[in-house]
Design a protein around this motif. Structure first.
Motif, mmCIF file in Angstrom:
data_model
loop_
_atom_site.group_PDB
_atom_site.id
_atom_site.type_symbol
_atom_site.label_atom_id
_atom_site.label_comp_id
_atom_site.label_asym_id
_atom_site.label_seq_id
_atom_site.Cartn_x
_atom_site.Cartn_y
_atom_site.Cartn_z
ATOM 1 N N UNK A 1 0.804 -1.222 0.000
ATOM 2 C CA UNK A 1 0.000 0.000 0.000
ATOM 3 C C UNK A 1 0.838 1.274 0.000
ATOM 4 N N UNK A 2 1.977 1.255 0.687
ATOM 5 C CA UNK A 2 2.822 2.453 0.737
ATOM 6 C C UNK A 2 3.374 2.785 -0.652
ATOM 7 N N UNK A 3 3.720 1.751 -1.436
ATOM 8 C CA UNK A 3 4.224 1.948 -2.800
ATOM 9 C C UNK A 3 3.098 2.472 -3.691
ATOM 10 N N UNK A 4 1.919 1.874 -3.562
ATOM 11 C CA UNK A 4 0.762 2.310 -4.353
ATOM 12 C C UNK A 4 0.433 3.770 -4.066
ATOM 13 N N UNK A 5 0.432 4.127 -2.795
ATOM 14 C CA UNK A 5 0.141 5.518 -2.416
ATOM 15 C C UNK A 5 1.187 6.478 -2.967
ATOM 16 N N UNK A 6 2.451 6.042 -2.930
ATOM 17 C CA UNK A 6 3.531 6.896 -3.409
ATOM 18 C C UNK A 6 3.412 7.148 -4.913
ATOM 19 N N UNK A 7 3.089 6.109 -5.677
ATOM 20 C CA UNK A 7 2.967 6.263 -7.128
ATOM 21 C C UNK A 7 1.753 7.119 -7.493
ATOM 22 N N UNK A 8 0.635 6.923 -6.791
ATOM 23 C CA UNK A 8 -0.554 7.746 -7.047
ATOM 24 C C UNK A 8 -0.274 9.212 -6.722
ATOM 25 N N UNK A 9 0.441 9.458 -5.620
ATOM 26 C CA UNK A 9 0.777 10.838 -5.239
ATOM 27 C C UNK A 9 1.709 11.467 -6.259
ATOM 28 N N UNK A 10 2.635 10.680 -6.787
ATOM 29 C CA UNK A 10 3.559 11.207 -7.796
ATOM 30 C C UNK A 10 2.805 11.585 -9.073
ATOM 31 N N UNK A 11 1.849 10.729 -9.470
ATOM 32 C CA UNK A 11 1.046 11.044 -10.662
ATOM 33 C C UNK A 11 0.261 12.338 -10.448
#
Length: 201
Positions: free
Chosen positions: A139-149
């Motif tokens: 989840x932390x990786x998913x959140x990080x990628x969504x925030x970057x987008x």
């Protein structure tokens, strides 16, 4: 024309714009999609900064790749750069047939163990990034990628199971036309797509 094959995260450096560069879209915050898909998306297109997942679906309801192609076609035709990561069977011929500009398409068939790093680098400089989800993603990786987008103004399109997407599209039914009993040619495929989302979606 040919798509660009990118191998390894270091090869991405020349492809992406610097992180400090302004959003090239300016005021164009929604990338176009085919008219058949507009009703499935809250902004009637691919809103920059959003995460739009394409669920892989059950085996008998194949059609996820066709849906990915359909999502990319209009944006590419309008001048956007697109990238497809982790889909070694992605066909450049099929992409060109639906209108994707191959000279603005980056293909990364095998991102290797640094999957998240490769996706993040592409999000920095490519308008639409499609990425096959390699099993479970923290989840932390998913959140990080969504925030970057969101920060960079790219559209992130995870292909596979992805919790927390703004919108998840899934092919729930697919029918081929053109084949008779034992003969004929495949001429057309009709699919039914469902959408579910959160917030405004």
């Amino acid at each position: 024309m040919a798509g660009r094959m990118v191998v390894g995260s270091t090869a991405l450096a020349g492809l992406v714009r610097p992180a400090s560069a302004p959003d090239p879209a300016g005021g164009h915050r929604v990338l176009p999609v085919a008219p058949e898909l507009t009703g499935l998306l809250p902004s009637r297109g691919l809103r920059r900064g959003s995460t739009v997942a394409v669920a892989a679906g059950r085996p008998r309801h194949h059609g996820g790749t066709s849906l990915v192609l359909a999502l990319l076609a209009e944006a590419s035709r309008a001048g956007s750069w697109c990238a497809v990561v982790g889909v070694p069977t992605f066909g450049a011929g099929a992409a060109a047939e639906v209108g994707i500009a191959l000279d603005r398409l980056a293909l990364v068939p095998d991102p290797g163990p640094e999957w998240a790093t490769v996706i993040a680098a592409l999000i920095d400089g490519v308008d639409v990034v499609v990425a096959a989800v390699p099993g479970a993603v923290a989840p932390s990786v998913a959140d990080r990628l969504a925030a970057r987008a969101r920060q960079r103004g790219s559209v992130f399109v995870p292909y596979g199971r992805w919790d927390g997407a703004d919108v998840t599209l899934r092919v729930v039914r697919g029918v081929w036309e053109g084949l008779g009993p034992g003969r004929g040619r495949l001429r057309r495929r009709e699919v039914t797509v469902s959408a579910r989302g959160r917030g405004a979606a």
